[in-house]
Design a protein around this motif. Structure first.
Motif, short mmCIF file in Angstrom:
data_model
loop_
_atom_site.label_atom_id
_atom_site.label_comp_id
_atom_site.label_asym_id
_atom_site.label_seq_id
_atom_site.Cartn_x
_atom_site.Cartn_y
_atom_site.Cartn_z
N ALA A 172 0.83 -1.20 0.00
CA ALA A 172 0.00 0.00 0.00
C ALA A 172 0.86 1.25 0.00
O ALA A 172 0.59 2.22 -0.73
CB ALA A 172 -0.94 -0.01 1.21
N ALA B 251 -4.55 -4.37 -6.25
CA ALA B 251 -5.30 -3.40 -5.45
C ALA B 251 -6.74 -3.38 -5.94
O ALA B 251 -6.99 -3.44 -7.15
CB ALA B 251 -4.68 -2.00 -5.57
N LEU C 206 -4.06 4.29 -1.09
CA LEU C 206 -4.51 2.92 -0.86
C LEU C 206 -4.23 2.50 0.58
O LEU C 206 -3.25 2.92 1.20
CB LEU C 206 -3.82 1.96 -1.82
N GLN D 129 -7.08 -2.87 0.93
CA GLN D 129 -7.32 -2.89 -0.51
C GLN D 129 -6.28 -3.71 -1.27
O GLN D 129 -6.29 -3.72 -2.50
CB GLN D 129 -7.32 -1.46 -1.06
N ILE D 130 -5.41 -4.38 -0.55
CA ILE D 130 -4.29 -5.09 -1.18
C ILE D 130 -4.44 -6.59 -1.03
O ILE D 130 -4.84 -7.10 0.02
CB ILE D 130 -2.94 -4.65 -0.56
#
Length: 361
Positions: A75, A237, A82, A86-87
Motif C-alpha cells: 500500500a 489493489a 490505498l 485494498q491489497i
C-alpha cells in the motif's frame, strides 16, 4: 507399459492441451521471458538475507495468513491513498489472477481479453473451468474505447483482463479504454499492470480509477521491475469487498513466511531496486532504434521488451540467434519475434547476433 494422459481420467476440457512454458536452454544470453536480467544489488541482497534469516527461526509455525506487514508495504509503495485492506498478494501475479478466476469465473462463465495478449490468461481461465473469449485489436495492436466497449457488450463476459502495457506487444492502453470497458461490462475488470514501472513516468496508472469502481482490480508483479521473478510475488489493489471474495478461494497460508520476509525487505529498498529500470528502458529504446536501422519493424513498447516484425521466417531467425548463443521468443505472431531488454552487454550481444544474420526481409 508407458501411460499417456489419455489413459488417465483427465477432465475432458483439458484433453489435448499442452502445459505453458517458454523454451529453457543454457544459453549465455537469455532474453526470451521478459525477466529483469540485472542481479539484485549486493547491499539489497544482504538486507533481504538478514530478514530471511530472522524469519526462518519461525518456520515451524504457519505464516501470517493475512500477510499484514506485506500488505502495508505494498500500500505504501503504490500510494494513491490505498490502504492495506485494498491489497491482495499471491505467489506471482498468475496466482492472483487464478484467485480472481476462481472467485468470479469458473464453470459456465466466461473470461475475455483483447488478443494477442498474455498467453496465460486463456490457460488460467481453462484451468479454473471458465471459457476464454478472445477479442480483437487494430493491426498496430491498439484499440479505441468505442471498439473495446462494443466488443465487451457483445461478448458479455464475467471477467475481463486488460493487459497494459500489453504482453507480448508492449502496447499501452489508455485509461479511457479502461473506463469504457468498465462501463460496458457487468462483470469483473482486471487491469494487469505487470510492466507499469517501464512506462513513461507521466503515464497514469489504472490505480487512479479504483475509487467508486468496486468491480475493478489492478494487478502488479515484483517479477519485472524488482528483479524478483524467482521469488514469485504478485499483488493487486481493489475494493476491500473484492479482496474478501478472494479469501474464499485461496489456499490457507498461501504466502510462506520466507516469501513475505523477502518481499517486505525488497519493498523497503524500492528506490535502489527500481534504479535499474532506467537502464532497462534505455536498452529497450536502443533495441528499437537499431531494429529500425536493420530494416525490421519494432512496435511501440512501454515494457521491458520489444516485439518486432519484418521477419520472413521467424523460426529460422530464432534458430540462427539460438546458434549464436542468444535466446529470444517466438510468440506465434506471423513474421514477428520478441526480445527482452537486458543489460547493455546482453543487448549488444543480441544486436550483434541479429546484424550478423543479415538485414530484414
Amino acid at each position: 507399459m508407458t501411460l499417456s494422459l489419455n489413459d488417465l481420467p483427465l477432465r475432458d476440457d483439458l484433453r489435448g492441451l499442452t502445459p505453458y512454458g517458454a523454451p529453457q536452454a543454457p544459453l549465455p544470453i537469455a532474453l526470451n521471458v521478459n525477466e529483469n536480467t540485472h542481479p539484485i544489488p549486493d547491499a539489497v541482497a544482504s538486507d533481504i538475507l538478514d530478514d530471511i534469516a530472522l524469519a526462518i527461526r519461525d518456520v515451524n509455525r504457519y505464516p501470517d495468513r493475512e500477510f499484514t506487514t506485506l500488505r502495508e508495504s505494498f500500500a505504501e509503495y503504490l500510494g494513491h491513498g490505498l490502504t492495506p485492506e485494498q491489497i491482495w498478494a499471491g505467489n506471482g501475479s498468475n496466482e492472483v489472477l487464478q484467485h480472481i478466476l476462481q472467485a468470479f469465473g469458473g464453470p459456465g462463465r466466461t473470461a475475455f481479453g483483447f488478443a494477442p495478449t498474455y498467453s496465460m490468461y486463456p490457460l488460467i481461465a481453462q484451468g479454473t473451468g471458465a471459457r476464454w473469449i478472445p477479442g480483437t485489436r487494430q493491426p498496430d495492436y491498439t484499440i479505441t474505447p468505442e471498439e473495446a466497449a462494443e466488443q465487451v457488450r457483445t461478448a458479455d463476459p464475467d471477467v475481463i483482463i486488460l493487459c497494459t502495457p500489453n504482453n507480448p506487444t508492449g502496447t499501452p492502453l489508455g485509461l479511457d479504454v479502461v473506463e469504457a470497458v468498465y462501463e460496458a461490462a457487468r462483470g469483473i475488470v482486471i487491469v494487469d499492470e505487470a510492466y507499469q514501472e517501464f512506462a513513461p513516468h507521466d503515464a497514469p496508472s489504472a490505480l487512479t480509477l479504483l475509487e467508486g469502481r468496486p468491480r475493478l482490480a489492478v494487478s502488479r508483479t515484483m517479477s519485472k521491475a524488482f528483479a524478483f521473478a524467482g521469488a514469485r510475488v504478485g499483488y493487486l489493489a481493489a475494493d476491500p469487498t473484492f479482496i474478501d471474495a478472494l479469501r474464499l478461494v485461496r489456499l490457507p497460508y498461501h504466502l510462506s513466511t520466507l516469501t513475505q520476509a523477502a518481499a517486505v525487505a525488497a519493498l523497503r529498498n524500492s528506490d535502489v531496486m527500481l534504479g535499474m529500470v532506467e537502464e532497462i528502458v534505455e536498452q529497450r529504446d536502443r533495441i528499437t532504434a537499431t531494429l529500425e536501422a536493420l530494416g525490421y519493424t519494432p512496435h511501440e513498447s512501454w515494457s521491458n521488451f520489444v516485439l518486432f516484425g519484418g521477419i520472413a521466417d521467424p523460426r529460422a531467425t530464432w534458430q540462427q540467434l539460438f546458434d549464436r548463443g542468444v535466446l529470444v521468443r517466438d510468440v506465434g505472431i506471423p513474421g514477428h519475434l520478441r526480445v527482452s531488454a537486458g543489460t547493455e552487454a546482453e543487448t549488444t550481444a543480441f544486436l550483434d547476433a541479429l546484424a550478423s544474420i543479415g538485414s530484414a526481409s
